[in-house]
Design a protein around this motif. Structure first.
Motif, PDB file in Angstrom:
ATOM      1  N   MET A  72      31.871  33.040  37.091  1.00 50.74           N
ATOM      2  CA  MET A  72      32.666  33.164  35.890  1.00 50.74           C
ATOM      3  C   MET A  72      32.087  32.240  34.821  1.00 50.74           C
ATOM      4  O   MET A  72      31.891  31.060  35.054  1.00 50.74           O
ATOM      5  CB  MET A  72      34.116  32.790  36.190  1.00 50.74           C
ATOM      6  CG  MET A  72      34.947  32.600  34.959  1.00 50.74           C
ATOM      7  SD  MET A  72      36.737  32.454  35.122  1.00 50.74           S
ATOM      8  CE  MET A  72      36.962  31.177  36.307  1.00 50.74           C
ATOM      9  N   PRO A  73      31.826  32.784  33.620  1.00 53.73           N
ATOM     10  CA  PRO A  73      31.318  31.937  32.544  1.00 53.73           C
ATOM     11  C   PRO A  73      32.413  30.999  32.033  1.00 53.73           C
ATOM     12  O   PRO A  73      33.604  31.281  32.164  1.00 53.73           O
ATOM     13  CB  PRO A  73      30.915  32.942  31.467  1.00 53.73           C
ATOM     14  CG  PRO A  73      31.735  34.146  31.733  1.00 53.73           C
ATOM     15  CD  PRO A  73      31.961  34.178  33.221  1.00 53.73           C
ATOM     16  N   GLU A  74      32.000  29.909  31.448  1.00 53.98           N
ATOM     17  CA  GLU A  74      32.953  28.964  30.861  1.00 53.98           C
ATOM     18  C   GLU A  74      33.633  29.573  29.635  1.00 53.98           C
ATOM     19  O   GLU A  74      34.827  29.426  29.434  1.00 53.98           O
ATOM     20  CB  GLU A  74      32.221  27.675  30.469  1.00 53.98           C
ATOM     21  CG  GLU A  74      33.124  26.590  29.962  1.00 53.98           C
ATOM     22  CD  GLU A  74      33.962  25.921  31.043  1.00 53.98           C
ATOM     23  OE1 GLU A  74      34.770  25.056  30.683  1.00 53.98           O
ATOM     24  OE2 GLU A  74      33.828  26.242  32.236  1.00 53.98           O
ATOM     25  N   TYR A  75      32.862  30.297  28.820  1.00 55.73           N
ATOM     26  CA  TYR A  75      33.368  30.823  27.560  1.00 55.73           C
ATOM     27  C   TYR A  75      33.167  32.329  27.472  1.00 55.73           C
ATOM     28  O   TYR A  75      32.141  32.847  27.883  1.00 55.73           O
ATOM     29  CB  TYR A  75      32.650  30.170  26.370  1.00 55.73           C
ATOM     30  CG  TYR A  75      32.622  28.671  26.449  1.00 55.73           C
ATOM     31  CD1 TYR A  75      33.753  27.925  26.170  1.00 55.73           C
ATOM     32  CD2 TYR A  75      31.467  27.999  26.830  1.00 55.73           C
ATOM     33  CE1 TYR A  75      33.739  26.545  26.262  1.00 55.73           C
ATOM     34  CE2 TYR A  75      31.438  26.624  26.918  1.00 55.73           C
ATOM     35  CZ  TYR A  75      32.575  25.895  26.640  1.00 55.73           C
ATOM     36  OH  TYR A  75      32.557  24.538  26.741  1.00 55.73           O
ATOM     37  N   SER A  76      34.154  33.004  26.901  1.00 56.57           N
ATOM     38  CA  SER A  76      34.038  34.417  26.556  1.00 56.57           C
ATOM     39  C   SER A  76      34.165  34.530  25.050  1.00 56.57           C
ATOM     40  O   SER A  76      35.203  34.185  24.480  1.00 56.57           O
ATOM     41  CB  SER A  76      35.143  35.249  27.220  1.00 56.57           C
ATOM     42  OG  SER A  76      34.981  35.310  28.606  1.00 56.57           O
ATOM     43  N   LYS A 118      23.920  28.159  27.725  1.00 56.45           N
ATOM     44  CA  LYS A 118      24.009  29.614  27.926  1.00 56.45           C
ATOM     45  C   LYS A 118      25.203  30.041  28.787  1.00 56.45           C
ATOM     46  O   LYS A 118      25.282  31.194  29.205  1.00 56.45           O
ATOM     47  CB  LYS A 118      22.725  30.128  28.592  1.00 56.45           C
ATOM     48  CG  LYS A 118      21.456  29.796  27.843  1.00 56.45           C
ATOM     49  CD  LYS A 118      21.196  30.753  26.746  1.00 56.45           C
ATOM     50  CE  LYS A 118      19.811  30.532  26.151  1.00 56.45           C
ATOM     51  NZ  LYS A 118      19.608  31.247  24.935  1.00 56.45           N
ATOM     52  N   ASP A 119      26.148  29.144  29.050  1.00 56.42           N
ATOM     53  CA  ASP A 119      27.267  29.453  29.943  1.00 56.42           C
ATOM     54  C   ASP A 119      28.382  30.169  29.191  1.00 56.42           C
ATOM     55  O   ASP A 119      29.500  29.670  29.052  1.00 56.42           O
ATOM     56  CB  ASP A 119      27.781  28.164  30.600  1.00 56.42           C
ATOM     57  CG  ASP A 119      28.754  28.438  31.734  1.00 56.42           C
ATOM     58  OD1 ASP A 119      28.862  29.608  32.168  1.00 56.42           O
ATOM     59  OD2 ASP A 119      29.415  27.483  32.171  1.00 56.42           O
ATOM     60  N   PHE A 120      28.071  31.359  28.676  1.00 53.07           N
ATOM     61  CA  PHE A 120      29.058  32.161  27.959  1.00 53.07           C
ATOM     62  C   PHE A 120      28.704  33.629  28.089  1.00 53.07           C
ATOM     63  O   PHE A 120      27.558  33.996  28.337  1.00 53.07           O
ATOM     64  CB  PHE A 120      29.127  31.759  26.477  1.00 53.07           C
ATOM     65  CG  PHE A 120      27.877  32.077  25.697  1.00 53.07           C
ATOM     66  CD1 PHE A 120      27.753  33.269  24.994  1.00 53.07           C
ATOM     67  CD2 PHE A 120      26.818  31.178  25.657  1.00 53.07           C
ATOM     68  CE1 PHE A 120      26.597  33.557  24.271  1.00 53.07           C
ATOM     69  CE2 PHE A 120      25.673  31.450  24.934  1.00 53.07           C
ATOM     70  CZ  PHE A 120      25.562  32.638  24.245  1.00 53.07           C
ATOM     71  N   VAL A 169      21.193  37.789  26.081  1.00 48.90           N
ATOM     72  CA  VAL A 169      22.585  37.359  26.004  1.00 48.90           C
ATOM     73  C   VAL A 169      23.384  38.142  27.039  1.00 48.90           C
ATOM     74  O   VAL A 169      23.181  39.345  27.198  1.00 48.90           O
ATOM     75  CB  VAL A 169      23.168  37.638  24.589  1.00 48.90           C
ATOM     76  CG1 VAL A 169      24.628  37.249  24.511  1.00 48.90           C
ATOM     77  CG2 VAL A 169      22.367  36.936  23.518  1.00 48.90           C
ATOM     78  N   ASP A 170      24.292  37.465  27.745  1.00 46.35           N
ATOM     79  CA  ASP A 170      25.220  38.147  28.648  1.00 46.35           C
ATOM     80  C   ASP A 170      26.243  38.853  27.766  1.00 46.35           C
ATOM     81  O   ASP A 170      27.176  38.242  27.256  1.00 46.35           O
ATOM     82  CB  ASP A 170      25.891  37.121  29.576  1.00 46.35           C
ATOM     83  CG  ASP A 170      26.906  37.746  30.514  1.00 46.35           C
ATOM     84  OD1 ASP A 170      27.013  38.995  30.562  1.00 46.35           O
ATOM     85  OD2 ASP A 170      27.613  36.982  31.199  1.00 46.35           O
ATOM     86  N   VAL A 171      26.031  40.140  27.528  1.00 48.36           N
ATOM     87  CA  VAL A 171      26.864  40.868  26.568  1.00 48.36           C
ATOM     88  C   VAL A 171      27.457  42.125  27.213  1.00 48.36           C
ATOM     89  O   VAL A 171      26.789  42.841  27.948  1.00 48.36           O
ATOM     90  CB  VAL A 171      26.067  41.210  25.285  1.00 48.36           C
ATOM     91  CG1 VAL A 171      24.870  42.091  25.574  1.00 48.36           C
ATOM     92  CG2 VAL A 171      26.960  41.812  24.218  1.00 48.36           C
ATOM     93  N   LYS A 172      28.742  42.340  26.930  1.00 54.18           N
ATOM     94  CA  LYS A 172      29.464  43.547  27.343  1.00 54.18           C
ATOM     95  C   LYS A 172      29.856  44.280  26.063  1.00 54.18           C
ATOM     96  O   LYS A 172      30.299  43.662  25.095  1.00 54.18           O
ATOM     97  CB  LYS A 172      30.717  43.188  28.125  1.00 54.18           C
ATOM     98  CG  LYS A 172      30.463  42.430  29.397  1.00 54.18           C
ATOM     99  CD  LYS A 172      31.783  42.006  30.016  1.00 54.18           C
ATOM    100  CE  LYS A 172      31.542  41.157  31.246  1.00 54.18           C
ATOM    101  NZ  LYS A 172      32.788  40.594  31.769  1.00 54.18           N
ATOM    102  N   ALA A 191      37.536  40.128  29.385  1.00 56.95           N
ATOM    103  CA  ALA A 191      36.744  38.897  29.418  1.00 56.95           C
ATOM    104  C   ALA A 191      37.035  38.103  30.684  1.00 56.95           C
ATOM    105  O   ALA A 191      38.121  38.198  31.259  1.00 56.95           O
ATOM    106  CB  ALA A 191      37.059  38.054  28.184  1.00 56.95           C
ATOM    107  N   SER A 192      36.064  37.295  31.111  1.00 57.56           N
ATOM    108  CA  SER A 192      36.234  36.548  32.361  1.00 57.56           C
ATOM    109  C   SER A 192      36.098  35.038  32.212  1.00 57.56           C
ATOM    110  O   SER A 192      36.213  34.312  33.189  1.00 57.56           O
ATOM    111  CB  SER A 192      35.230  37.058  33.399  1.00 57.56           C
ATOM    112  OG  SER A 192      33.914  36.934  32.918  1.00 57.56           O
ATOM    113  N   GLY A 193      35.881  34.535  31.009  1.00 59.84           N
ATOM    114  CA  GLY A 193      35.673  33.100  30.808  1.00 59.84           C
ATOM    115  C   GLY A 193      36.939  32.276  30.935  1.00 59.84           C
ATOM    116  O   GLY A 193      38.058  32.799  30.888  1.00 59.84           O
ATOM    117  N   ARG A 194      36.749  30.968  31.067  1.00 57.51           N
ATOM    118  CA  ARG A 194      37.877  30.031  31.104  1.00 57.51           C
ATOM    119  C   ARG A 194      38.452  29.811  29.711  1.00 57.51           C
ATOM    120  O   ARG A 194      39.604  29.444  29.561  1.00 57.51           O
ATOM    121  CB  ARG A 194      37.431  28.691  31.683  1.00 57.51           C
ATOM    122  CG  ARG A 194      37.123  28.770  33.175  1.00 57.51           C
ATOM    123  CD  ARG A 194      36.832  27.402  33.768  1.00 57.51           C
ATOM    124  NE  ARG A 194      37.883  26.451  33.446  1.00 57.51           N
ATOM    125  CZ  ARG A 194      37.672  25.172  33.121  1.00 57.51           C
ATOM    126  NH1 ARG A 194      36.452  24.688  33.070  1.00 57.51           N
ATOM    127  NH2 ARG A 194      38.673  24.370  32.839  1.00 57.51           N
TER     128      ARG A 194
END
Length: 164
Positions: free
Chosen positions: A1-5, A30-32, A56-59, A79-82
């Motif tokens: 799970m990324p830290e940021y979405s 890059k943790d997003f 970029v990790d992009v949806k 989204a899955s970030g914290r």
């Protein structure tokens, strides 16, 4: 799970999305993940998003037009970030944004935070004037809720984040 979405509502803004994704590809942290929600555009940016899939990790999601608030909610559901962070499609993000955000939240954890709307140094005088008129306390930036009734006040939600 990324830290940021990062959640970005988009409506007919291919060039802006290209600039935004380019700036996100240069981040030092890059943790997003990036969640693009195309809100019924007649000129979709899916091909532009595809150009950045390896950087970029992009949806990317396309939905019928219902407005930016509904599009942001749609993005949060996927989204899955914290932390959820909202950017508008016309934002260009400094390369150290997530690095500095991580440091700031480690020092003082907040559940909601925001940042400035600053004109980029490359802006023309006209662009800088428009930016000033949209954000200055002396213009619309100062009356967005000052003397109008609170139920009509809509806070600006770009460059804003909050915890899951």
């Amino acid at each position: 799970m990324p830290e940021y979405s990062v959640i970005i509502p988009v409506y007919n803004r291919i060039d802006e999305v290209d600039d935004l994704l380019q700036s996100l590809s240069c981040q030092t942290d890059k943790d997003f993940e990036t969640v693009i929600v195309e809100d019924g555009s007649t000129d979709p940016c899916d091909a532009t998003v595809e150009k950045y899939k390896d950087k970029v990790d992009v949806k990317y999601f396309y939905k019928e037009n219902e407005g930016r608030s509904i599009a942001r909610n749609y993005g949060m559901e996927r989204a899955s970030g914290r932390y959820f962070i909202f950017f508008d499609s016309d934002c260009v993000i400094p390369p150290f944004y997530f690095e500095r955000l991580r440091k700031a939240l480690a020092e003082k954890p907040y559940d909601c935070f925001g940042g400035p709307d600053a004109a980029h140094e490359s802006f023309s005088d006209t662009q800088k004037a428009i930016n000033y008129s949209m954000t200055s306390f002396l213009t619309t930036g100062g009356i967005r809720g000052g003397k109008v009734q609170l139920e009509k006040f809509t806070p600006r939600t770009f460059n804003m984040g909050f915890s899951r």
